[in-house]
Design a protein around this motif. Structure first.
Motif: not given
Length: 622
Positions: A236-242, A258-261
């Motif tokens: 969810a964090m990655t998709m929010l970044g995208v 960066l947080k998701a990574l």
């Protein structure tokens, strides 16, 4: 001599104690097995893949010691999940194939449905979305039939994800919303943030930026910080970044990715790392931060290569080196042009006192024209080169598609190889000319080859019209199949109609040849339906071929047939017995070499049926 009563009592007591000890040991083993499976599930949810793998290995050891097929299959599915999350799709698929054999051994339909869903997920992560949908639909049908609502909900969500990757956003949103409704109806609130994140990702791909951010932010707010769902929360964090990147909120997107990574690196989650690096590359490129953009792009390529395989890694490296070489050549050309420009300015300054303004203007104009002519010539050369390369590429593509089916050719180009695969319900047609040896004695070599070529060209056209895949010719024999490279509805009917078309064409050809006083061919045709193994053999001069008992049986149908007839097996008859445009003449049971007696039928058209077009209900892919 009978044992004394005391001895008999001691023996019975010993046997009872041994049986009780064995029963207790097996019960303890089953308790330990269940604990290992539960620990593996928890470790997978937390992203601790190494720990999950250790628990799965221990569980498999216990299940094999107990000789419990259902338990073995369940553990193999867990092991496949571990390999899939680590990006090792080949090992994951091998574990699932072993699991399916174990489920088949005990006729566990629910287990097979779980395995189908897992295979679909592997194809999804490998970006083979159409294949993923096929397996998801198989799994969904079984769960719906068995009433497994929770598993049905899981597969429904997976179908939504596959639909969105193939740009079918309306269907994707339907499945995602249905998944959410099923979880809420079942009171499974832990799934609600997962459903929200899937809806947000789908809205982002559909271009609905506001809805995407709304659902993804709501998803992250609902995830508890200590629930162990690290992978789902990180997704969810990655998709929010995208989504924020697509909405133009570049710096916020960088912060989220960066947080998701960081968590993806901690979890060794390769697919999630690939998403994060792609997002960061685009974000830094948007901000004009070229060094960081290149750094993120290189890491994205490295992760993608580790997932996709060595051959694709080599191709990407070649492209990157070519790009770097072109950039270096461009920089060198610009440097030389700058040096030339500065030299011209210096020369003009030195000659300004010696020549008048008119001559300086004249020489400058000539220099500009020469430079423009050189650049124009270079541009024309590059355009011609691109055109030649494109023509050669199109020619190679056409040659490859003339040899292999398109899906197999695409797989060969993408992976450098095409894996053999099992295909169910393939209908194979063999034809063979009658009295070929006698005919060859009456014709010259040139005439014989010309007549065979005319017949096989006509057969090729009939096979293509009926949607069949030509396999090969062997001397005067012709082989083709319906239902390849993918299963197709009505393939058995189309194969029989193709055989009847071929017999009709030969009869018309015979009348034409006889009127000219020339010899003509007659033939037998045999058809059988069943499973085959299909793939490419060899490293050069590729040939798409099929193997299995179905092929041998189809050949026997041809040899046991009659001239001018289409002889079909009982398996093919069962597929076609209700076809309105066909009739069948039972031949009884006919002796077949190495097979014993087999039921056979002559297939014919009913009076008034279409001889050139297709019967009502055109073929449609399954």
């Amino acid at each position: 001599m009978p044992l004394p009563r005391a001895w008999r009592s001691a023996v019975i007591t010993g046997i009872s104690l041994a049986f009780l000890a064995t029963t207790q040991a097996r019960a303890q083993d089953r308790t330990h097995l269940r604990a290992c499976v539960d620990s593996c599930t928890e470790a997978l949810s937390a992203g601790a893949y190494a720990q999950a793998g250790e628990q799965a290995d221990e569980a498999l050891r216990i299940a094999e010691a107990l000789n419990d097929s259902s338990a073995i299959a369940e553990v193999l599915v867990k092991r496949s999940h571990v390999f899939m999350m680590q990006g090792d799709f080949n090992r994951s698929l091998k574990e699932l194939q072993r699991a399916m054999r174990a489920y088949d051994a005990v006729n566990d339909q629910a287990g097979l449905a779980v395995a189908y869903n897992s295979i679909g997920s592997i194809h999804f992560y490998d970006k083979s979305y159409d294949r993923a949908k096929q397996y998801y639909l198989r799994s969904l049908a079984i769960h719906q039939r068995l009433g497994n609502r929770s598993e049905e909900a899981t597969v429904t969500g997976n179908l939504g994800s596959a639909m969105e990757e193939t740009q079918r956003f309306d269907s994707a949103l339907y499945y995602h919303r249905r998944h959410l409704a099923m979880r809420m109806l079942a009171g499974q609130r832990a799934w609600i943030p997962v459903c929200y994140s899937n809806l947000g990702a789908c809205h982002d791909k559909a271009g609905n930026a506001d809805s995407a951010q709304h659902y993804l932010e709501a998803s992250l707010a609902l995830f508890p910080s200590d629930d162990g769902q690290n992978h789902a929360r990180n997704y969810a964090m990655t998709m929010l970044g995208v989504a924020r990147l697509h909405a133009g909120k570049t710096r916020a997107a960088i912060n989220d990715c960066l947080k998701a990574l960081d968590l993806a690196l901690e979890l060794v989650d390769l697919p999630m790392q690939e998403q994060c690096y792609s997002c960061l590359h685009q974000a830094y490129e948007t901000l004009g931060d070229a060094p960081r953009a290149l750094q993120m792009h290189k890491r994205y390529i490295a992760i993608r290569d580790s997932i996709s395989g060595v051959d694709r890694a080599k191709e990407l490296m070649r492209l990157e080196l070519t790009y770097q070489f072109d950039q270096a050549m461009l920089a060198d050309s610009l440097k030389r042009l700058e040096e030339k420009r500065l030299a011209d300015i210096a020369a003009e300054q030195r000659l300004s006192h010696e020549r008048d303004q008119k001559r300086i203007f004249l020489f400058g104009s000539i220099g500009v024209l020469l430079l423009a002519g050189g650049l124009w010539s270079r541009l024309r050369y590059m355009r011609r080169s691109r055109s030649i390369i494109q023509k050669e590429r199109d020619r190679s593509e056409g040659l490859l598609l003339n040899i292999l089916p398109k899906p197999i050719a695409d797989e060969l180009k993408a992976n450098g190889r095409a894996a053999a695969r099992d295909v169910e319900d393939v209908t194979i047609l063999f034809t063979d000319f009658h009295d070929f040896t006698r005919m060859s004695e009456r014709l010259s070599a040139h005439e014989l080859v010309a007549e065979i070529d005319a017949c096989f060209r006509a057969f090729d056209g009939i096979a293509a019209k009926r949607g069949l895949e030509k396999i090969k010719t062997i001397g005067d024999a012709y082989m083709c199949a319906g239902g390849l490279p993918e299963p197709r509805r009505y393939s058995a009917r189309d194969t029989v109609l193709a055989a009847l078309d071929m017999q009709d064409w030969l009869k018309a050809r015979a009348q034409e040849q006889t009127s000219k006083g020339l010899p003509c061919f007659t033939m037998r045709a045999g058809i059988h339906t069943g499973p085959v193994v299909a793939g490419i053999v060899g490293d050069s001069k590729f040939q798409y071929d099929i193997w299995g008992d179905t092929v041998n049986t189809a050949a026997h149908m041809e040899s046991a047939g009659a001239v001018g007839e289409v002889n079909i097996s009982e398996a093919t008859f069962k597929h076609l017995k209700d076809e309105p445009g066909l009739s069948f003449s039972p031949r009884g049971r006919v002796a077949v070499k190495s097979k014993g007696e087999m039921a056979m039928f002559f297939a014919r058209r009913r009076d008034g049926s279409d001889r050139t077009g297709e019967l009502p209900g055109s073929p449609a892919p399954l």
